[in-house]
Enzyme design. Structure first.
Site, PDB file in Angstrom:
ATOM      1  N   ARG A  35       0.839  -1.182  -0.115  1.00  0.00           N
ATOM      2  CA  ARG A  35       0.012  -0.136  -0.029  1.00  0.00           C
ATOM      3  C   ARG A  35       0.756   1.267  -0.013  1.00  0.00           C
ATOM      4  NH1 ARG A  35      -2.015   2.720   4.936  1.00  0.00           N
ATOM      5  NH2 ARG A  35      -3.620   4.401   4.324  1.00  0.00           N
ATOM      6  N   ARG A  76      -9.544  18.104   9.252  1.00  0.00           N
ATOM      7  CA  ARG A  76      -8.329  18.266  10.729  1.00  0.00           C
ATOM      8  C   ARG A  76      -8.619  19.523  11.431  1.00  0.00           C
ATOM      9  NH1 ARG A  76      -5.155  13.702  10.065  1.00  0.00           N
ATOM     10  NH2 ARG A  76      -5.223  12.488   8.014  1.00  0.00           N
ATOM     11  N   LYS A 222     -13.273   2.507   0.676  1.00  0.00           N
ATOM     12  CA  LYS A 222     -12.991   2.479   1.710  1.00  0.00           C
ATOM     13  C   LYS A 222     -13.985   2.927   2.883  1.00  0.00           C
ATOM     14  CE  LYS A 222      -9.023   4.296   3.322  1.00  0.00           C
ATOM     15  NZ  LYS A 222      -7.828   5.043   3.350  1.00  0.00           N
ATOM     16  N   THR A 280      -6.751  -1.449   9.734  1.00  0.00           N
ATOM     17  CA  THR A 280      -6.673  -0.726  10.914  1.00  0.00           C
ATOM     18  C   THR A 280      -6.426  -0.962  12.267  1.00  0.00           C
ATOM     19  OG1 THR A 280      -8.277   0.839   9.815  1.00  0.00           O
ATOM     20  CG2 THR A 280      -7.344   1.330  12.025  1.00  0.00           C
TER      21      THR A 280
END
Length: 488
Positions: A35, A76, A222, A280
């Site tokens: 990845r 963020r 995702k 994860t």
């Protein structure tokens, strides 16, 4: 035949693993797909790394896929003057879309996602830094979101923001993602992962951008937004595969809700003939420790028992101290979990009617394989579709995808129980083609004399779906006359 691990391992590359000697060790340890995280690094670095991975894999006689993972929208906070602060519970703190990016202090901080004041309202719960910090929204004043600290602690630069229950309106594909998709096309990435999709349209748009840029890679959605669960089947069907992205998804829906949702996503992906990656914090402790916790061992094993095609490692291999030991540990756990009899039995589509010939052939092959002493399946394939359909059916029998196409070899690196074999077709005669396929598998040590093998293929003269299934015993096949062969 030595048991081959069926569940694939995806490893994120980073400072701990992008050195040539570590890459070599990862490949030898059994990495199936790497990845490349486009949240970090420059396009030129990703292009060079993808080329290096393929060169090193070729040197070891391996096929290693490349997954380009798009960053997605940056929801963020910005940065603090001191780098970090400490928040006391019940204190007031402001998320300010109009504040300078580096001006954060104990009272307020800027935000990258300027739409936040329009997306939230009084009473909303905001979770920062993967849920470690919890805010309750008291009111909105222009560009300022005024919050009460419910769970305090240390908060540092650039931490993520989630709204509990989802609902932030950020587009899945940012301008950066669109540029990065062009880079993914240049490197001919086997898979492109799209972050935070909200609908099937996001996936269709990403595929269009990739194809327009000349890329042939498959699209991975995702699943990390709560609202994506409301249209889960539509997103799965629009994609070539999905990733259970447990970080942001767990924050939005709550940790307790995550295990059954993970099982559901894996189940639906398999039922809809798509691949699925579980990701994860799978081996998070191994970022700093040489062995996993028992809980992590169970986590990997349970994902395997549920039928995941692949497990993905992030920080464990990107920045961890023991990237090779992590791969070795995951390999060990997967192999052991795969020995459980219950995951070798399948009732997948037993009561279904099939619309396509390749689907019927795939189901027939797996039924035969599971009810006869078959050692291997040789799927001669152009696109890998028949191998994918076979891999949706639980079995302990290896499926070898024999194909001359580079893009197909890369694609099947992610399919559970499917192994890529580079194979160029030189004959149009069925008997000659069957013999050549078996000889190639013998040269590679995949089958031996006396083994029963299932061969599936289409008509050599015609491009199209698989329409033929043949049972052969290695060593008993008669070599056809040279006159029956038609060399291309």
């Amino acid at each position: 035949m030595v048991a081959k691990r069926r569940t694939k391992i995806v490893a994120t590359l980073g400072p701990a693993s992008n050195k040539p000697e570590v890459l070599d060790a990862l490949i030898k340890a059994g990495v199936d797909v790497v990845r490349l995280n486009f949240s970090h690094g420059e396009a030129s670095e990703h292009l060079t790394l993808a080329e290096t991975v393929r060169d090193r894999a070729t040197a070891y006689g391996r096929q290693v896929g490349v997954l380009a993972d798009m960053q997605g929208p940056k929801i963020r906070i910005a940065r603090f003057q001191a780098g970090k602060i400490y928040l006391e519970e019940q204190a007031t703190f402001v998320l300010d879309a109009g504040l300078d990016a580096d001006a954060g202090d104990n009272e307020h901080v800027g935000i990258d996602y300027k739409q936040l004041p329009q997306d939230v309202e009084r009473g909303d719960t905001l979770l920062l830094d993967d849920g470690r910090i919890v805010f309750w929204v008291e009111k909105i004043e222009g560009q300022r979101v005024i919050c009460r600290v419910i769970v305090g602690g240390e908060l540092s630069n650039n931490k993520g923001i989630n709204r509990q229950g989802g609902g932030l309106s950020a587009e899945a594909l940012t301008d950066k993602d669109k540029a990065d998709i062009i880079t993914a096309a240049k490197m001919q990435a086997d898979y492109v992962a799209i972050s935070f999709p909200r609908s099937a349209e996001d996936i269709h748009y990403a595929r269009k951008l990739l194809r327009n840029a000349g890329g042939y890679g498959s699209i991975i959605a995702k699943i990390e937004r709560a609202e994506a669960l409301d249209v889960l089947d539509e997103i799965i069907e629009a994609s070539d595969g999905v990733m259970v992205a447990r970080g942001d998804l767990g924050v939005e829906i709550g940790d307790a809700a995550l295990p059954p949702i993970q099982k559901k996503i894996i189940q639906r992906a398999r039922q809809l003939n798509r691949v699925v990656i579980t990701a994860t914090q799978m081996m998070e402790s191994m970022i700093t420790n040489a062995i996993p916790t028992r809980a992590e061992v169970f986590d990997i094993a349970n994902a395997v028992l549920d039928g995941t095609d692949a497990v993905m490692l992030s920080g464990e291999t990107a920045v961890g101290r023991y990237p090779v030991k992590v791969i070795e540990a995951v390999d060990r756990i997967c192999l052991t979990a795969e020995q459980q009899r219950e995951i070798r039995v399948s009732h997948h589509r037993m009561d279904s009617h099939f619309q396509e010939m390749d689907e019927a052939i795939a189901m027939s092959a797996m039924y035969l394989a599971n009810h006869l002493d078959v050692k291997a399946i040789a799927a001669l394939t152009e696109t890998g579709t028949t191998a994918l359909l076979m891999s949706r059916i639980s079995s302990g029998i290896p499926i070898f995808a024999l194909t001359p196409y580079t893009e197909t070899l890369g694609k099947v690196t992610l399919y559970r129980g499917v192994y890529p074999v580079s194979f160029k077709v030189h004959h149009t005669d069925h008997a000659a083609l069957n013999l050549e396929a078996i000889e190639e598998m013998q040269r590679s040590g995949l089958v031996s004399d006396g083994d029963i093998v299932i061969i599936t293929k289409g008509d050599p003269e015609v491009q199209g779906s698989t329409n033929t299934l043949k049972l052969v015993r290695v060593g008993d096949m008669v070599k056809p006359d040279d006159s029956a062969r038609s060399h291309k």
